[in-house]
Design an enzyme around this catalytic site. Structure first.
Site, PDB file in Angstrom:
ATOM      1  N   CYS A   1       0.813  -1.215   0.000  1.00 23.21           N
ATOM      2  CA  CYS A   1       0.000   0.000   0.000  1.00 23.21           C
ATOM      3  C   CYS A   1       0.851   1.272   0.000  1.00 23.21           C
ATOM      4  O   CYS A   1       1.848   1.357   0.726  1.00 23.21           O
ATOM      5  CB  CYS A   1      -0.884  -0.015   1.249  1.00 23.21           C
ATOM      6  SG  CYS A   1      -2.035   1.350   1.296  1.00 23.21           S
TER       7      CYS A   1
ATOM      8  N   GLN B   1     -19.097 -10.364  11.933  1.00 28.08           N
ATOM      9  CA  GLN B   1     -17.652 -10.613  11.815  1.00 28.08           C
ATOM     10  C   GLN B   1     -17.151  -9.978  10.521  1.00 28.08           C
ATOM     11  O   GLN B   1     -17.786 -10.154   9.480  1.00 28.08           O
ATOM     12  CB  GLN B   1     -17.372 -12.116  11.783  1.00 28.08           C
ATOM     13  CG  GLN B   1     -17.715 -12.835  13.076  1.00 28.08           C
ATOM     14  CD  GLN B   1     -16.673 -12.650  14.165  1.00 28.08           C
ATOM     15  OE1 GLN B   1     -15.594 -12.090  13.938  1.00 28.08           O
ATOM     16  NE2 GLN B   1     -16.985 -13.090  15.362  1.00 28.08           N
TER      17      GLN B   1
ATOM     18  N   GLU C   1     -28.149 -10.682  23.585  1.00 34.22           N
ATOM     19  CA  GLU C   1     -27.391  -9.614  22.931  1.00 34.22           C
ATOM     20  C   GLU C   1     -27.989  -8.272  23.372  1.00 34.22           C
ATOM     21  O   GLU C   1     -29.199  -8.159  23.535  1.00 34.22           O
ATOM     22  CB  GLU C   1     -27.499  -9.820  21.408  1.00 34.22           C
ATOM     23  CG  GLU C   1     -27.243  -8.634  20.545  1.00 34.22           C
ATOM     24  CD  GLU C   1     -25.811  -8.143  20.603  1.00 34.22           C
ATOM     25  OE1 GLU C   1     -24.884  -8.954  20.550  1.00 34.22           O
ATOM     26  OE2 GLU C   1     -25.633  -6.911  20.717  1.00 34.22           O
TER      27      GLU C   1
ATOM     28  N   CYS D   1      -6.695   1.426  -0.720  1.00 33.59           N
ATOM     29  CA  CYS D   1      -6.700   0.614   0.487  1.00 33.59           C
ATOM     30  C   CYS D   1      -6.884  -0.827   0.037  1.00 33.59           C
ATOM     31  O   CYS D   1      -7.648  -1.084  -0.893  1.00 33.59           O
ATOM     32  CB  CYS D   1      -7.847   1.051   1.406  1.00 33.59           C
ATOM     33  SG  CYS D   1      -7.973   0.032   2.887  1.00 33.59           S
TER      34      CYS D   1
ATOM     35  N   CYS E   1     -11.591 -12.273  20.738  1.00 34.44           N
ATOM     36  CA  CYS E   1     -10.786 -11.419  19.854  1.00 34.44           C
ATOM     37  C   CYS E   1      -9.701 -10.734  20.682  1.00 34.44           C
ATOM     38  O   CYS E   1      -9.094  -9.772  20.209  1.00 34.44           O
ATOM     39  CB  CYS E   1     -11.672 -10.390  19.158  1.00 34.44           C
ATOM     40  SG  CYS E   1     -12.636  -9.394  20.295  1.00 34.44           S
TER      41      CYS E   1
ATOM     42  N   CYS F   1      -2.752  -1.373   8.458  1.00 28.99           N
ATOM     43  CA  CYS F   1      -2.056  -2.668   8.285  1.00 28.99           C
ATOM     44  C   CYS F   1      -0.592  -2.506   8.675  1.00 28.99           C
ATOM     45  O   CYS F   1       0.282  -2.490   7.810  1.00 28.99           O
ATOM     46  CB  CYS F   1      -2.108  -3.118   6.833  1.00 28.99           C
ATOM     47  SG  CYS F   1      -3.742  -3.167   6.133  1.00 28.99           S
TER      48      CYS F   1
HETATM   49  C1  SAM Z   1     -17.681 -10.074  19.267  1.00 27.40           C
HETATM   50  S1  SAM Z   1     -19.373  -9.701  19.011  1.00 27.40           S
HETATM   51  C2  SAM Z   1     -20.014 -11.305  18.705  1.00 27.40           C
HETATM   52  C3  SAM Z   1     -21.244 -11.382  17.864  1.00 27.40           C
HETATM   53  C4  SAM Z   1     -21.622 -12.728  17.275  1.00 27.40           C
HETATM   54  N1  SAM Z   1     -21.391 -13.817  18.150  1.00 27.40           N
HETATM   55  C5  SAM Z   1     -20.946 -12.948  15.940  1.00 27.40           C
HETATM   56  O1  SAM Z   1     -20.172 -13.904  15.775  1.00 27.40           O
HETATM   57  O2  SAM Z   1     -21.198 -12.174  15.006  1.00 27.40           O
HETATM   58  C6  SAM Z   1     -19.873  -9.276  20.605  1.00 27.40           C
HETATM   59  C7  SAM Z   1     -21.334  -8.912  20.733  1.00 27.40           C
HETATM   60  O3  SAM Z   1     -21.601  -8.659  22.111  1.00 27.40           O
HETATM   61  C8  SAM Z   1     -22.564  -7.637  22.210  1.00 27.40           C
HETATM   62  N2  SAM Z   1     -22.491  -7.107  23.579  1.00 27.40           N
HETATM   63  C9  SAM Z   1     -21.591  -6.220  24.063  1.00 27.40           C
HETATM   64  N3  SAM Z   1     -21.805  -6.007  25.378  1.00 27.40           N
HETATM   65  C10 SAM Z   1     -22.853  -6.780  25.734  1.00 27.40           C
HETATM   66  C11 SAM Z   1     -23.543  -6.998  26.965  1.00 27.40           C
HETATM   67  N4  SAM Z   1     -23.172  -6.363  28.066  1.00 27.40           N
HETATM   68  N5  SAM Z   1     -24.566  -7.867  26.994  1.00 27.40           N
HETATM   69  C12 SAM Z   1     -24.954  -8.519  25.862  1.00 27.40           C
HETATM   70  N6  SAM Z   1     -24.332  -8.348  24.654  1.00 27.40           N
HETATM   71  C13 SAM Z   1     -23.306  -7.497  24.587  1.00 27.40           C
HETATM   72  C14 SAM Z   1     -22.153  -6.675  21.105  1.00 27.40           C
HETATM   73  O4  SAM Z   1     -23.219  -5.831  20.745  1.00 27.40           O
HETATM   74  C15 SAM Z   1     -21.743  -7.643  20.000  1.00 27.40           C
HETATM   75  O5  SAM Z   1     -22.830  -7.930  19.154  1.00 27.40           O
END
Ligand code: SAM
Length: 486
Positions: A83, A313, A363, A186, A441, A92
């Site tokens: 890039c 994701q 969620e 990008c 993550c 990156c």
């Molecule tokens: C890493 S993402 C995972 C989403 C899903 N499992 C996926 O693979 O696409 C984390 C999720 O946790 C939710 N989140 C964050 N804080 C939270 C809370 N206190 N209670 C419930 N959900 C929450 C976020 O909005 C987000 O959608």
């Protein structure tokens, strides 16, 4: 007298001193690590194998931190970055490091983090799975508007008069989060996404409205978010602005109309109005200017709906690997109740739903729950139930929406970077599920949580790092814990 702590560190490493460091490895988070007279020195923006000149900024008894001044000797594993923005962009930062070496470094970081932060030595870590695509792997990009364009050194030294100093649309500058680098190429999303961003940038620059600034919270243009279904070719453009009255509405409507003329393949255009000071690429009000205000993406045989606010994701083909690992690790029989904690748009639960009796997802974002419910309908799935709420509150409440859903045989955790609250772990342990599959993550918070799960009666059986974000220090992993026999 110096305000530095009393130290036994060698005298050559003093605050302000210039030191030569041979970088030996990459620490968790991506900083280069070397040793000078036995003291560990962290130098950001360096690679293993480089010999560098650096200035000491901070010195503690067990380590020092130094700023890179000059690369004295390159690393044998350095490659030409693809890039043109590589030197300045925060996107990156390892594009110049041989990919196999990036993978080695990430694997080593997972095992060191589990050992040091989790006290888990000899963890069952499998060889890291590489990303299926080295470039153009992201399905979502978030570009920021700025009033002060970052001027790269090469441009400043070119002798050419600097234009458009007060307008930027691009990414954050490496190590300078508040500065915006205008981007015209990008390699993260697609050539189409590049063309759309460049079109929006040119249009907004010529408009009478200014980029938003956090200095006094004035200005209009805030973010441009582009989402692309990698398996569906659908495109969402979300223009995030400050409140701009009639002039703002007119400008975005015109921009949307012209964008569509130029890119008729754009599936949906949304205008999100963020009136709050928090610099987030979402709004309190959304106007759908074209299409349905959402796009679809496929994972395996399943179709998923993605709204502007939903988490999805960001590496679609990486997610196919990640979810396949979740399924493999869960070893489902077909009769289980599965709790999908932090379920987002329900993707993991729905992916596993045909292999269990029932899925219950939780969620916090209402839009994501709406997507999760519609995703079930879309895929003809009727054994999932989704709850909108804060997980900790739902686990602690006497009036929990979880009541009546029984106890889980399997729990899937996929939390944000902060990991799990101790109360979430404690309440989840009380369910006594046979298996816990934890998608993370952030290996740092994962190591901390893994320790608590192991102390709470579980054994860590497998850890699978998956490289979802090549050329960046980010690491994703899937793991499985089994309940110890009593
Ligand atoms: C890493 S993402 C995972 C989403 C899903 N499992 C996926 O693979 O696409 C984390 C999720 O946790 C939710 N989140 C964050 N804080 C939270 C809370 N206190 N209670 C419930 N959900 C929450 C976020 O909005 C987000 O959608």
């Amino acid at each position: 007298m110096s305000d530095l702590p009393q130290t036994t560190a060698p005298a050559t490493v003093k605050r302000g001193a210039e030191i030569e460091v041979l970088i030996e490895s990459l620490a968790f988070g991506g900083e280069g690590v070397g040793r000078v007279d036995g003291l560990v020195v962290f130098v950001p923006d360096t690679l293993p194998g480089q010999k560098v000149l650096a200035r000491v900024q901070r010195k503690k008894s067990s380590y020092a931190k130094a700023r890179l001044l000059e690369i004295l000797q390159p690393s044998a594993d350095q490659v030409q970055p693809r890039c043109v923005h590589f030197d300045d962009c925060g996107g990156c930062t390892f594009q110049h490091y041989r990919y196999e070496k990036q993978l080695e470094a990430k694997s080593a970081q997972v095992s060191e983090t589990l050992q040091h932060l989790g006290g888990l030595s000899n963890s069952p870590i499998l060889p890291i799975l590489p990303t299926p695509n080295l470039f153009f792997y992201r399905n979502k990009m978030e570009y920021t508007f700025g009033v002060q364009r970052w001027i790269p050194k090469a441009e400043a030294n070119s002798g050419v008069e600097i234009a458009d100093k007060d307008f930027a649309l691009g990414l954050h500058v490496r190590g300078r989060y508040e500065k915006i680098l205008s981007i015209d190429e990008c390699h993260l999303q697609s050539e189409k996404s590049n063309a759309i961003r460049n079109f929006v940038s040119a249009w907004a620059r010529k408009s009478k409205l200014l980029p938003y600034t956090t200095r006094d919270h004035s200005g209009f243009w805030r973010f441009l978010v582009i989402r692309e279904g990698k398996n569906t070719d659908q495109i969402m453009v979300n223009i995030v602005t400050n409140e701009g009255g009639k002039a703002g509405i007119k400008a975005v409507d015109q921009l949307a109309a012209e964008l569509l003329k130029r890119f008729p393949e754009v599936t949906t255009i949304v205008h999100s109005i963020n009136r709050k000071k928090a610099q987030v690429a979402s709004g309190q009000e959304a106007r759908v200017l074209h299409g349905d205000g959402m796009i679809f993406e496929n994972i395996g045989d399943l179709q998923f709906r993605i709204s502007p606010e939903s988490f999805f994701q960001t590496n679609t083909h990486g997610t196919e690997l990640l979810y396949a690992k979740v399924a493999e690790f869960a070893e489902l029989r077909g009769d289980e109740v599965l709790f999908d904690f932090y379920c987002g748009a329900g993707t993991i639960g729905i992916y596993l739903s045909q292999s269990v009796q029932k899925v219950v997802g939780i969620e916090v974002i209402p839009d994501a729950i709406r997507d999760a419910e519609q995703n079930c309908e879309l895929n003809g799935i009727d054994n999932c139930h989704f709850i909108c709420g804060d997980l900790k509150e739902q686990l602690e409440s006497t009036e929990s929406k979880l009541a009546g859903h029984g106890t889980p045989d399997v729990i899937v955790f996929d939390p944000p970077r902060a990991g799990l609250h101790p109360a979430v772990i404690e309440r989840s342990l009380a369910f006594g599920a046979e298996k816990i599959v934890y998608v993370s993550c952030n290996p740092g918070t994962f190591a901390r949580d893994a320790k608590m799960l192991c102390e709470g009666g579980y054994s860590l059986r497998r850890v699978q790092p998956v490289d979802m974000f090549p050329h960046t220090p980010h690491i994703e992993l899937v793991s499985v814990f089994h309940k110890n026999p009593i």
